[in-house]
Motif scaffolding. Structure first.
Motif, PDB file in Angstrom:
ATOM      1  N   ARG A  25       0.804  -1.228   0.000  1.00 56.80           N
ATOM      2  CA  ARG A  25       0.000   0.000   0.000  1.00 56.80           C
ATOM      3  C   ARG A  25       0.832   1.271   0.000  1.00 56.80           C
ATOM      4  O   ARG A  25       0.288   2.370   0.138  1.00 56.80           O
ATOM      5  N   LEU A  26       2.144   1.169  -0.131  1.00 54.04           N
ATOM      6  CA  LEU A  26       2.998   2.354  -0.033  1.00 54.04           C
ATOM      7  C   LEU A  26       3.001   3.130  -1.341  1.00 54.04           C
ATOM      8  O   LEU A  26       3.393   2.620  -2.392  1.00 54.04           O
ATOM      9  N   GLY A  27       2.567   4.385  -1.254  1.00 54.42           N
ATOM     10  CA  GLY A  27       2.528   5.228  -2.445  1.00 54.42           C
ATOM     11  C   GLY A  27       3.704   6.162  -2.560  1.00 54.42           C
ATOM     12  O   GLY A  27       4.276   6.370  -3.636  1.00 54.42           O
ATOM     13  N   ARG A  28       4.116   6.740  -1.396  1.00 54.51           N
ATOM     14  CA  ARG A  28       5.213   7.698  -1.403  1.00 54.51           C
ATOM     15  C   ARG A  28       5.682   7.912   0.026  1.00 54.51           C
ATOM     16  O   ARG A  28       4.964   7.598   0.989  1.00 54.51           O
ATOM     17  N   ALA A  99       0.655  18.641  13.756  1.00 52.87           N
ATOM     18  CA  ALA A  99      -0.520  19.223  13.110  1.00 52.87           C
ATOM     19  C   ALA A  99      -0.137  19.902  11.797  1.00 52.87           C
ATOM     20  O   ALA A  99      -0.836  19.775  10.777  1.00 52.87           O
ATOM     21  N   ILE A 100       0.976  20.610  11.806  1.00 49.77           N
ATOM     22  CA  ILE A 100       1.437  21.297  10.596  1.00 49.77           C
ATOM     23  C   ILE A 100       1.847  20.280   9.525  1.00 49.77           C
ATOM     24  O   ILE A 100       1.427  20.363   8.360  1.00 49.77           O
ATOM     25  N   MET A 101       2.644  19.312   9.916  1.00 52.44           N
ATOM     26  CA  MET A 101       3.136  18.332   8.941  1.00 52.44           C
ATOM     27  C   MET A 101       2.007  17.484   8.376  1.00 52.44           C
ATOM     28  O   MET A 101       1.967  17.212   7.163  1.00 52.44           O
ATOM     29  N   LEU A 102       1.101  17.061   9.238  1.00 53.15           N
ATOM     30  CA  LEU A 102       0.004  16.230   8.754  1.00 53.15           C
ATOM     31  C   LEU A 102      -0.924  17.014   7.831  1.00 53.15           C
ATOM     32  O   LEU A 102      -1.464  16.456   6.865  1.00 53.15           O
ATOM     33  N   SER A 103      -1.111  18.297   8.094  1.00 51.02           N
ATOM     34  CA  SER A 103      -1.929  19.111   7.192  1.00 51.02           C
ATOM     35  C   SER A 103      -1.324  19.141   5.794  1.00 51.02           C
ATOM     36  O   SER A 103      -2.031  18.993   4.786  1.00 51.02           O
ATOM     37  N   VAL A 104      -0.012  19.332   5.729  1.00 46.89           N
ATOM     38  CA  VAL A 104       0.676  19.318   4.432  1.00 46.89           C
ATOM     39  C   VAL A 104       0.572  17.936   3.799  1.00 46.89           C
ATOM     40  O   VAL A 104       0.304  17.795   2.603  1.00 46.89           O
ATOM     41  N   ALA A 105       0.766  16.897   4.611  1.00 48.19           N
ATOM     42  CA  ALA A 105       0.721  15.521   4.092  1.00 48.19           C
ATOM     43  C   ALA A 105      -0.652  15.201   3.500  1.00 48.19           C
ATOM     44  O   ALA A 105      -0.747  14.559   2.440  1.00 48.19           O
ATOM     45  N   PHE A 106      -1.709  15.635   4.171  1.00 48.75           N
ATOM     46  CA  PHE A 106      -3.055  15.375   3.652  1.00 48.75           C
ATOM     47  C   PHE A 106      -3.288  16.114   2.342  1.00 48.75           C
ATOM     48  O   PHE A 106      -3.929  15.592   1.422  1.00 48.75           O
ATOM     49  N   GLY A 107      -2.777  17.343   2.237  1.00 51.71           N
ATOM     50  CA  GLY A 107      -2.921  18.069   0.989  1.00 51.71           C
ATOM     51  C   GLY A 107      -2.204  17.368  -0.156  1.00 51.71           C
ATOM     52  O   GLY A 107      -2.749  17.237  -1.255  1.00 51.71           O
ATOM     53  N   ILE A 108      -1.000  16.901   0.092  1.00 49.67           N
ATOM     54  CA  ILE A 108      -0.237  16.194  -0.936  1.00 49.67           C
ATOM     55  C   ILE A 108      -0.911  14.883  -1.298  1.00 49.67           C
ATOM     56  O   ILE A 108      -1.033  14.528  -2.482  1.00 49.67           O
ATOM     57  N   ALA A 109      -1.340  14.135  -0.283  1.00 47.51           N
ATOM     58  CA  ALA A 109      -1.998  12.860  -0.554  1.00 47.51           C
ATOM     59  C   ALA A 109      -3.246  13.059  -1.411  1.00 47.51           C
ATOM     60  O   ALA A 109      -3.484  12.317  -2.378  1.00 47.51           O
ATOM     61  N   ALA A 110      -4.035  14.077  -1.075  1.00 46.61           N
ATOM     62  CA  ALA A 110      -5.241  14.342  -1.859  1.00 46.61           C
ATOM     63  C   ALA A 110      -4.888  14.735  -3.290  1.00 46.61           C
ATOM     64  O   ALA A 110      -5.525  14.288  -4.248  1.00 46.61           O
ATOM     65  N   ALA A 111      -3.868  15.564  -3.441  1.00 46.40           N
ATOM     66  CA  ALA A 111      -3.460  16.011  -4.773  1.00 46.40           C
ATOM     67  C   ALA A 111      -2.926  14.865  -5.621  1.00 46.40           C
ATOM     68  O   ALA A 111      -3.110  14.843  -6.843  1.00 46.40           O
ATOM     69  N   LYS A 112      -2.260  13.903  -4.988  1.00 49.23           N
ATOM     70  CA  LYS A 112      -1.658  12.775  -5.701  1.00 49.23           C
ATOM     71  C   LYS A 112      -2.608  11.598  -5.852  1.00 49.23           C
ATOM     72  O   LYS A 112      -2.261  10.599  -6.488  1.00 49.23           O
ATOM     73  N   GLY A 113      -3.766  11.678  -5.244  1.00 48.21           N
ATOM     74  CA  GLY A 113      -4.734  10.596  -5.363  1.00 48.21           C
ATOM     75  C   GLY A 113      -4.530   9.464  -4.375  1.00 48.21           C
ATOM     76  O   GLY A 113      -5.106   8.390  -4.546  1.00 48.21           O
ATOM     77  N   ASP A 114      -3.733   9.675  -3.333  1.00 46.43           N
ATOM     78  CA  ASP A 114      -3.560   8.646  -2.308  1.00 46.43           C
ATOM     79  C   ASP A 114      -4.771   8.651  -1.383  1.00 46.43           C
ATOM     80  O   ASP A 114      -5.414   9.683  -1.177  1.00 46.43           O
ATOM     81  N   SER A 115      -5.052   7.501  -0.808  1.00 41.51           N
ATOM     82  CA  SER A 115      -6.263   7.378   0.002  1.00 41.51           C
ATOM     83  C   SER A 115      -5.983   7.348   1.497  1.00 41.51           C
ATOM     84  O   SER A 115      -6.916   7.224   2.289  1.00 41.51           O
ATOM     85  N   ALA A 116      -4.720   7.466   1.887  1.00 36.37           N
ATOM     86  CA  ALA A 116      -4.400   7.467   3.315  1.00 36.37           C
ATOM     87  C   ALA A 116      -3.078   8.176   3.551  1.00 36.37           C
ATOM     88  O   ALA A 116      -2.212   8.241   2.676  1.00 36.37           O
ATOM     89  N   VAL A 117      -2.950   8.712   4.754  1.00 37.65           N
ATOM     90  CA  VAL A 117      -1.693   9.239   5.273  1.00 37.65           C
ATOM     91  C   VAL A 117      -1.375   8.442   6.525  1.00 37.65           C
ATOM     92  O   VAL A 117      -2.240   8.261   7.389  1.00 37.65           O
TER      93      VAL A 117
END
Length: 233
Positions: A25-28, A99-117
């Motif tokens: 399940r590893l995307g990036r 909180a800061i890092m996870l916010s960025v991670a969720f934005g990237i995951a959403a932009a890249k089409g990943d379904s989880a962080v």
């Protein structure tokens, strides 16, 4: 389900990356430069991405990190020796870091089409770090569901949030994590110091898990003294 793994290059997050990879399940792998005391650990995160055959993203948060003053991880403040359970380790708190890092991670995951962080927060961090506790991760997941409502569905995976570092070493060993290719020490020297909170916790976890610790420490026996001091209260 492709997953973005937030990875510092430390034992916990590299083990998590290997665990997610073993599940297919590893995307990036995503790492951050927030102006921390040293950046050598990000090299271990990058190496994990190469080893596991996924893209690596290093996000520059140095301007934000420069404003988060008062921590031994970002300022010219000595990193204390001793076990994490000691009050002195509070000087290593970087406010709102997860909180800061996870916010960025969720934005990237959403932009890249990943379904989880996925993040490697664990039970051993609860005493010191408020943004590693279940109350935070549960609330953050709810907030992100609202933030991405109608755009993307991205889950927060925190498989260790109620587990110990011993469990992480056990799980990491099960999936073949090369522990020697991880970096934990807050002091960032040529070798792990063996005395800071994260070195003590790392060495103790290997001992309790019954897994050989390949790490070379400057002071390989100090952890016993630190653990004994914590137990004496």
């Amino acid at each position: 389900m492709n997953t973005t793994v937030v990875c510092s290059g430390g034992l916990d997050s590299v083990s998590l990356a290997h665990l997610i990879s073993a599940e297919g399940r590893l995307g990036r792998i995503l790492s951050f430069d927030y102006g921390q005391r040293h950046r050598k650990e990000t090299g271990f995160a990058r190496a994990a991405a190469v080893r596991l055959g996924v893209p690596f993203h290093l996000v520059d948060l140095r301007p934000i990190g420069a404003a988060l003053t008062g921590s031994a991880l970002t300022d010219d403040i000595d990193v204390p020796d001793g076990h994490y359970a000691e009050e002195t380790m509070r000087i290593t708190v970087v406010p709102n870091r997860n909180a800061i890092m996870l916010s960025v991670a969720f934005g990237i995951a959403a932009a890249k089409g990943d379904s989880a962080v996925a993040a490697a927060v664990h039970g051993g961090d609860h005493f010191i770090y408020p943004d590693c506790r279940p109350a935070f991760t549960d609330a953050f997941a709810t907030m992100q569901a609202a933030a991405l409502d109608g755009y993307a569905e991205v889950a927060l995976l925190v498989p260790f949030v109620n587990r110990s570092k011993v469990d992480i070493v056990t799980e990491g060993a099960r999936v073949g994590t090369p522990f020697a290719e991880t970096w934990s020490c807050y002091k960032g020297g040529d070798l792990h110091c063996g005395r800071c909170g994260t070195c003590v916790e790392r060495r103790e976890a290997f001992d309790l898990a019954g897994v050989a610790d390949p790490t070379v420490y400057v002071d390989p026996e100090y952890w016993r003294e630190a653990v004994a001091a914590r137990e004496r209260g």
